[in-house]
Design a protein around this motif. Structure first.
Motif, PDB file in Angstrom:
ATOM      1  N   TYR A 121       0.839  -1.200   0.000  1.00  0.00           N
ATOM      2  CA  TYR A 121       0.000   0.000   0.000  1.00  0.00           C
ATOM      3  C   TYR A 121       0.877   1.254   0.000  1.00  0.00           C
ATOM      4  N   CYS A 122       1.901   1.262   0.853  1.00  0.00           N
ATOM      5  CA  CYS A 122       2.796   2.426   0.929  1.00  0.00           C
ATOM      6  C   CYS A 122       3.485   2.687  -0.408  1.00  0.00           C
ATOM      7  N   LYS A 126      -1.745   2.545  -2.617  1.00  0.00           N
ATOM      8  CA  LYS A 126      -2.438   3.768  -2.198  1.00  0.00           C
ATOM      9  C   LYS A 126      -2.814   4.652  -3.392  1.00  0.00           C
ATOM     10  N   HIS A 127      -2.244   4.327  -4.559  1.00  0.00           N
ATOM     11  CA  HIS A 127      -2.530   5.108  -5.759  1.00  0.00           C
ATOM     12  C   HIS A 127      -3.538   4.414  -6.681  1.00  0.00           C
ATOM     13  N   VAL A 130     -10.141   2.721  -5.338  1.00  0.00           N
ATOM     14  CA  VAL A 130     -10.959   1.743  -4.600  1.00  0.00           C
ATOM     15  C   VAL A 130     -10.102   0.733  -3.854  1.00  0.00           C
ATOM     16  N   VAL A 131      -9.029   0.244  -4.507  1.00  0.00           N
ATOM     17  CA  VAL A 131      -8.149  -0.724  -3.835  1.00  0.00           C
ATOM     18  C   VAL A 131      -7.572  -0.123  -2.562  1.00  0.00           C
ATOM     19  N   ASP A 132      -7.284   1.170  -2.578  1.00  0.00           N
ATOM     20  CA  ASP A 132      -6.742   1.800  -1.376  1.00  0.00           C
ATOM     21  C   ASP A 132      -7.721   1.703  -0.215  1.00  0.00           C
ATOM     22  N   LEU A 133      -9.021   1.873  -0.500  1.00  0.00           N
ATOM     23  CA  LEU A 133     -10.031   1.743   0.555  1.00  0.00           C
ATOM     24  C   LEU A 133     -10.090   0.309   1.079  1.00  0.00           C
ATOM     25  N   ARG A 190      -2.349  13.845  -1.173  1.00  0.00           N
ATOM     26  CA  ARG A 190      -2.734  12.463  -1.485  1.00  0.00           C
ATOM     27  C   ARG A 190      -3.295  12.470  -2.901  1.00  0.00           C
ATOM     28  N   ALA A 191      -2.468  12.056  -3.851  1.00  0.00           N
ATOM     29  CA  ALA A 191      -2.812  12.203  -5.261  1.00  0.00           C
ATOM     30  C   ALA A 191      -4.145  11.556  -5.603  1.00  0.00           C
TER      31      ALA A 191
END
Length: 289
Positions: A121-122, A126-127, A130-133, A190-191
């Motif tokens: 994620y880091c 994170k980019h 939806v996957v980040d959530l 947070r792009a």
């Protein structure tokens, strides 16, 4: 001091989710259970701290553009980036190693999976929209699962659904708050926030809240099939407190002030009182009073 602040002591409260499954199963109050859960909490906290340290080292430049994250020790220059990386690496190795030695093998496997997922994620997840959530939500769910795994407790489907969607509710509310507060400059901090619309994030947290409430109510009402002795139907009554807690938290989500869930939970007196009432009713239900 900078090293300790970077491990986010205020967010360690999230790791108390390790007691959720044992508490739900009524397996919390024994010497063995408390010792095992205390160790599991410490190991998960070490792994989470490793992720925070590595994340802050990677995001130092972006954090400097954030109105509050700029005060983090790494972004502020208090903690050197190499030191943050080194400390994070040590904790990332030490946590699973101690788990493999002191706890059931599946606990160590879950910690390794958590670290792998969070580090991915880091670096890149994170980019991904939806996957980040999903990744952040899964981190909460793993906290709740690992306590049950440590004590060998079977996990209820309703427990998993309620916990998972409750976590998604808080994660989406946090993203929504960030999008509202950082309107116009979200891409600098947070792009991915520029890819979400506030309407979409509002839809996600409202949907997640609804599913969490429904799953909890189905779990509570399921108790009618196997009645247990007690003065009152505490299991069913706890639905009221749970729904009130969701509604109260939604006030802050709707205002766009739920950017730090631990601050909302710890600082809002009404929410704290509702939480205590829920804990009392839930505890009475588990104790069959």
């Amino acid at each position: 001091m900078g090293l300790l602040r970077t491990t986010r002591p205020k967010q360690w409260v999230k790791n108390t989710l390790v007691i959720a499954a044992p508490a739900a199963a009524g397996r919390l109050f024994s010497g063995h259970a408390l010792a095992t859960l205390g160790l599991t909490f410490a190991l998960f906290t070490a792994c989470a701290a490793a992720v925070y340290l590595i994340n802050d080292a990677r995001d130092a430049d972006a954090d400097r553009a954030h109105p509050t994250k700029c005060r983090r020790p790494v972004a502020a220059g208090v903690l050197p980036v190499p030191v943050a990386y080194a400390a994070g690496g040590v904790l990332a190795v030490l946590g699973p190693a101690l788990a493999a030695w002191l706890t059931p093998p599946l606990v160590a496997a879950l910690l390794i999976a958590y670290l792998g997922m969070q580090l991915a994620y880091c670096v890149s997840l994170k980019h991904v929209l939806v996957v980040d959530l999903v990744v952040v939500t899964t981190g909460f769910l793993m906290r709740a699962v690992i306590g049950g795994v440590a004590l060998g407790i079977p996990l209820s489907r309703w427990f998993l659904i309620t916990t998972g969607f409750g976590a998604l509710f808080m994660v989406a509310a946090k993203r929504y708050s960030e999008a509202v507060q950082l309107a116009g400059k979200a891409g600098a901090t947070r792009a991915l926030l520029t890819e979400y619309t506030t309407g979409y994030l509002r839809f996600v947290w409202q949907l997640a809240a609804g599913v969490a409430v429904l799953a909890y109510c189905l779990w509570a009402l399921e108790g009618h099939r196997t009645p247990v002795p007690g003065l009152l139907p505490w299991r069913q009554l706890s639905m009221v407190a749970f729904i009130l807690a969701i509604l109260r938290y939604a006030v802050f989500a709707d205002r766009g002030t739920a950017g730090e869930p631990e601050d909302v939970v710890l600082r809002d007196r009404a929410l704290a009182l509702i939480g205590l009432a829920w804990l009392a009713m839930y505890g009475l239900a588990v104790a069959h009073w």
